[in-house]
Scaffold this active site. Structure first.
Site, PDB file in Angstrom:
ATOM      1  N   ARG A  81      -1.204  -1.488  -7.163  1.00 46.61           N
ATOM      2  CA  ARG A  81      -1.588  -2.552  -6.156  1.00 46.61           C
ATOM      3  C   ARG A  81      -2.006  -3.849  -6.832  1.00 46.61           C
ATOM      4  NH1 ARG A  81      -1.313  -4.581  -0.606  1.00 46.61           N
ATOM      5  NH2 ARG A  81      -3.207  -5.157   0.167  1.00 46.61           N
ATOM      6  N   TYR A 126      -9.673 -10.503  -6.561  1.00 41.93           N
ATOM      7  CA  TYR A 126      -9.011 -10.784  -8.245  1.00 41.93           C
ATOM      8  C   TYR A 126      -8.927 -11.525  -8.731  1.00 41.93           C
ATOM      9  CZ  TYR A 126      -6.549  -7.231  -5.242  1.00 41.93           C
ATOM     10  OH  TYR A 126      -6.363  -5.579  -5.048  1.00 41.93           O
ATOM     11  N   LYS A 141      -1.820  -2.606   7.710  1.00 38.77           N
ATOM     12  CA  LYS A 141      -2.793  -3.281   8.594  1.00 38.77           C
ATOM     13  C   LYS A 141      -2.573  -3.755   9.885  1.00 38.77           C
ATOM     14  CE  LYS A 141      -6.074  -1.526   5.257  1.00 38.77           C
ATOM     15  NZ  LYS A 141      -7.137  -2.102   4.911  1.00 38.77           N
ATOM     16  N   ARG A 173       0.726  -1.206   0.092  1.00 40.96           N
ATOM     17  CA  ARG A 173       0.150  -0.020  -0.137  1.00 40.96           C
ATOM     18  C   ARG A 173       1.106   1.147  -0.308  1.00 40.96           C
ATOM     19  NH1 ARG A 173      -1.700  -3.392   4.409  1.00 40.96           N
ATOM     20  NH2 ARG A 173      -3.755  -4.471   3.543  1.00 40.96           N
ATOM     21  N   HIS A 227      -3.231  -9.269   3.248  1.00 41.81           N
ATOM     22  CA  HIS A 227      -4.682  -9.432   3.594  1.00 41.81           C
ATOM     23  C   HIS A 227      -5.409 -10.817   4.503  1.00 41.81           C
ATOM     24  CE1 HIS A 227      -5.747  -8.275  -0.264  1.00 41.81           C
ATOM     25  NE2 HIS A 227      -5.862  -7.469  -0.346  1.00 41.81           N
ATOM     26  N   HIS A 280      -4.016   2.763  -5.481  1.00 44.87           N
ATOM     27  CA  HIS A 280      -4.024   1.866  -4.669  1.00 44.87           C
ATOM     28  C   HIS A 280      -3.494   0.840  -6.542  1.00 44.87           C
ATOM     29  CE1 HIS A 280      -4.120   0.481  -1.209  1.00 44.87           C
ATOM     30  NE2 HIS A 280      -5.265  -0.760  -1.309  1.00 44.87           N
TER      31      HIS A 280
END
Length: 297
Positions: free
Chosen positions: A246, A278, A171, A147, A269, A243
């Site tokens: 990414r 995706y 994150k 990110r 994730h 993004h």
């Protein structure tokens, strides 16, 4: 109410370890919620909040033309806030418990094709230190799928170029080790050898890998301006976001047979269902290729 909000935000930072951008979103959503309770519902205590008042607040946001994504985020913020208040015994009940979250229309992420990626990656003019930095950033984003917040959070010590990987904090303050390819390694090495010293300030020390012209770590807004300019210079007509590289990274890996779990790990994730979006992108692209080239399509 404001003091209870401060306690909640402190809880999110200390106990949950959430990213700064997430904290800012919670704070913004809940400040507007508290303002509504005070000015529209004339409440002075969160103990007095009823389910109907939360429903009315959501309805008002909808009337203002807020997207379903924004509405869902507000509801999630309010629910987390009231759960915290109940757990801390500030209130006796949770009025948000049966509030429905607006259904989100899950749109497929926009990606660049390989030709567009090449155009973008070759767009920086590497004859000066700005171009060397911009080239290194773009190559690293496409090589790793990190990110933008993770990119600008990198320090020099996080790039282990001889070993061929970077270390980034994502994150939830979770660490990831991600391999990088030869192209990205070369671009970063050249930037470190010939470009970064031109950004360094004599006034203070900043160990950020990517610096702005003041010698400080590059900001999200700074990167966004660079990306918009380079997109125009590359002649790419698609609307890019920070993004986009990414999304392109993940899509191109899956198109070439990469394992979904490996892609999930590299993207950071928590839930594989987030990565599975995706696979829908690759199926859509395959259909487009089939329709365009099969003689009986």
């Amino acid at each position: 109410m404001e003091d209870q909000l401060k306690d909640f935000l402190h809880f999110l930072i200390v106990e949950k370890g959430l990213a700064q951008n997430t904290i800012v979103s919670y704070e913004r959503d809940l400040k507007s919620y508290i303002k509504y309770l005070k000015t529209e519902e004339h409440l002075n205590s969160l103990k007095d909040v009823q389910r109907g008042q939360i429903v009315h607040f959501s309805g008002k946001l909808k009337e203002q033309g807020k997207s379903s994504k924004t509405l869902a985020r507000h509801v999630a913020s309010i629910r987390a806030f009231h759960q915290f208040l109940l757990r801390e015994k500030v209130v006796d009940n949770d009025p948000s418990v049966h509030i429905e979250t607006p259904k989100l229309e899950r749109s497929l992420p926009k990606v660049l094709n390989l030709k567009e990626v090449e155009l973008l990656l070759e767009s920086p003019n590497t004859n000066d230190h700005y171009g060397l930095r911009d080239k290194a950033m773009l190559e690293l984003l496409y090589a790793t799928g990190i990110r933008v917040s993770e990119l600008i959070g990198l320090n020099i010590g996080d790039a282990h170029l001889t070993m061929g990987f970077i270390r980034c904090i994502g994150k939830g303050n979770k660490e990831r080790i991600i391999p990088i390819g030869n192209k990205a390694t070369e671009a970063i090495q050249k930037y470190l050898q010939e470009g970064r010293q031109h950004f360094v300030s004599k006034k203070y020390r900043d160990d950020s890998l990517f610096l702005n012209h003041h010698g400080k770590g590059l900001s999200r807004q700074g990167f966004w301006k660079i990306l918009k300019r380079l997109t125009q210079e590359a002649g790419i007509q698609k609307e890019l976001t920070p993004h986009t590289l990414r999304h392109s990274f993940a899509t191109h890996l899956l198109e070439n047979g990469a394992d979904l779990r490996a892609v999930q790990e590299m993207l950071g994730h928590a839930d594989i269902s987030t990565t599975q979006i995706y696979t829908h992108v690759t199926k859509t692209r395959l259909k487009d290729v089939y329709s365009q080239f099969h003689p009986r399509a």
